[in-house]
Scaffold this active site. Structure first.
Site, mmCIF file in Angstrom:
data_model
loop_
_atom_site.group_PDB
_atom_site.id
_atom_site.type_symbol
_atom_site.label_atom_id
_atom_site.label_comp_id
_atom_site.label_asym_id
_atom_site.label_seq_id
_atom_site.Cartn_x
_atom_site.Cartn_y
_atom_site.Cartn_z
ATOM 1 N N THR A 1 0.868 -1.496 -0.087
ATOM 2 C CA THR A 1 0.145 0.060 -0.542
ATOM 3 C C THR A 1 0.677 0.874 -0.110
ATOM 4 O OG1 THR A 1 -1.484 -1.332 1.465
ATOM 5 C CG2 THR A 1 -1.545 1.265 1.576
ATOM 6 N N SER B 1 -2.954 -11.346 -1.563
ATOM 7 C CA SER B 1 -3.076 -12.835 -3.608
ATOM 8 C C SER B 1 -1.906 -13.283 -3.100
ATOM 9 C CB SER B 1 -2.698 -11.575 -4.634
ATOM 10 O OG SER B 1 -1.756 -10.915 -5.064
HETATM 11 N N1 LIG Z 1 10.880 -0.166 1.023
HETATM 12 C C1 LIG Z 1 10.182 -0.430 1.873
HETATM 13 N N2 LIG Z 1 8.659 -0.154 0.939
HETATM 14 C C2 LIG Z 1 7.245 -0.051 1.478
HETATM 15 N N3 LIG Z 1 6.955 0.352 2.685
HETATM 16 C C3 LIG Z 1 8.282 0.108 3.451
HETATM 17 C C4 LIG Z 1 9.223 -0.117 3.393
HETATM 18 N N4 LIG Z 1 10.728 0.677 4.326
HETATM 19 C C5 LIG Z 1 9.924 0.784 5.217
HETATM 20 N N5 LIG Z 1 8.495 0.525 5.165
HETATM 21 C C6 LIG Z 1 7.376 0.784 6.263
HETATM 22 O O1 LIG Z 1 6.556 -0.933 6.021
HETATM 23 C C7 LIG Z 1 5.451 -0.766 6.341
HETATM 24 C C8 LIG Z 1 4.254 -1.271 4.733
HETATM 25 O O2 LIG Z 1 2.856 -1.001 5.293
HETATM 26 P P1 LIG Z 1 2.398 -1.531 4.145
HETATM 27 O O3 LIG Z 1 2.040 -0.578 3.281
HETATM 28 O O4 LIG Z 1 0.301 -1.513 4.835
HETATM 29 O O5 LIG Z 1 1.767 -2.723 3.917
HETATM 30 P P2 LIG Z 1 1.240 -4.120 2.959
HETATM 31 O O6 LIG Z 1 0.142 -2.999 1.915
HETATM 32 O O7 LIG Z 1 1.827 -4.859 2.025
HETATM 33 O O8 LIG Z 1 0.466 -4.612 4.103
HETATM 34 C C9 LIG Z 1 4.408 0.720 6.538
HETATM 35 O O9 LIG Z 1 4.532 1.133 7.682
HETATM 36 C C10 LIG Z 1 6.136 1.405 5.802
HETATM 37 O O10 LIG Z 1 6.425 2.788 5.985
HETATM 38 MG MG LIG Z 2 -2.237 -2.633 2.339
#
Ligand SMILES: Nc1ncnc2c1ncn2[C@@H]1O[C@H](COP(=O)(O)OP(=O)(O)O)[C@@H](O)[C@H]1O
Ligand SMILES: [Mg+2]
Length: 174
Positions: free
Chosen positions: A18, A85
């Site tokens: 996300t 997924s």
């Molecule tokens: N390189 C990176 N890419 C994406 N998120 C990161 C990265 N490094 C640290 N993070 C942190 O990891 C977390 C990912 O959460 P989220 O995007 O909601 O995950 P998902 O949607 O896969 O469940 C966030 O708090 C984000 O700031």
């Molecule tokens: Mg998410």
């Protein structure tokens, strides 16, 4: 008409799907692209609110989302789809149905995902309060040949975002 595509982000909960896709969407909108976001958390409160997390329901969730992504993609929209997924075969069917499709594997060790645990779901799953949570007691099948892998436990968010934009360029969508 600009070329439509679905960029499909797959990975464990808390891997960063996300976060990365939201930022890519913002950048592309600033560049004047037509962009839509399809996100698991939002879709599951609307289009697929009747579904749970059994293998059959996960399949149906992705099936409905794929239908929407296909309609948008063929109308020139950049669709950024973010769903755990977890099944290879189901993602392959999305690829086949949508056609213009890029798979981005947001790779992150389960240990780092558990540390992040932004919604407290791993904690509940590890305590046995929720069953069938991907990465804890439900499988995640890694993509064997995605268009792009971002290592979100080693890269900054900005680095991962840039890699997605570069991959979209390389594949002729920007
Ligand atoms: N390189 C990176 N890419 C994406 N998120 C990161 C990265 N490094 C640290 N993070 C942190 O990891 C977390 C990912 O959460 P989220 O995007 O909601 O995950 P998902 O949607 O896969 O469940 C966030 O708090 C984000 O700031
Ligand atoms: Mg998410």
């Amino acid at each position: 008409m600009s070329k439509g595509v679905t960029v499909w982000f797959t990975g464990l909960p808390c891997s960063g799907k996300t976060t990365i896709a939201d930022m890519v969407a913002e950048i592309l909108r600033e560049q004047g692209e037509k962009v839509e976001r399809l996100d698991g958390d939002i879709v599951r409160k609307s289009l697929t609110r009747d579904l749970g997390f059994s293998k059959e329901d996960r399949d149906e969730n992705i099936s409905r989302v794929t239908f929407v992504a296909k309609l948008l993609t063929r109308n020139g929209v950049k669709v950024l789809a973010t769903f755990v997924s977890p099944y290879i075969e189901r993602r392959q069917r999305s690829r086949d149905e949508i056609g213009e499709f890029m798979e981005v594997y947001v790779r992150c060790s389960v240990e780092v995902c558990i540390k992040r645990d932004i919604k407290g779901m791993y904690k509940k799953a590890l305590a046995g309060e929720i069953k069938g949570f991907t990465g804890v007691d439900d499988p995640y099948e890694e993509p064997p040949s995605p268009e792009l892998i971002v290592d979100s436990d080693k890269e900054t968010v900005d680095e991962s975002v840039q890699k997605v934009l570069e991959a979209m360029k390389k594949h002729g969508y920007l």
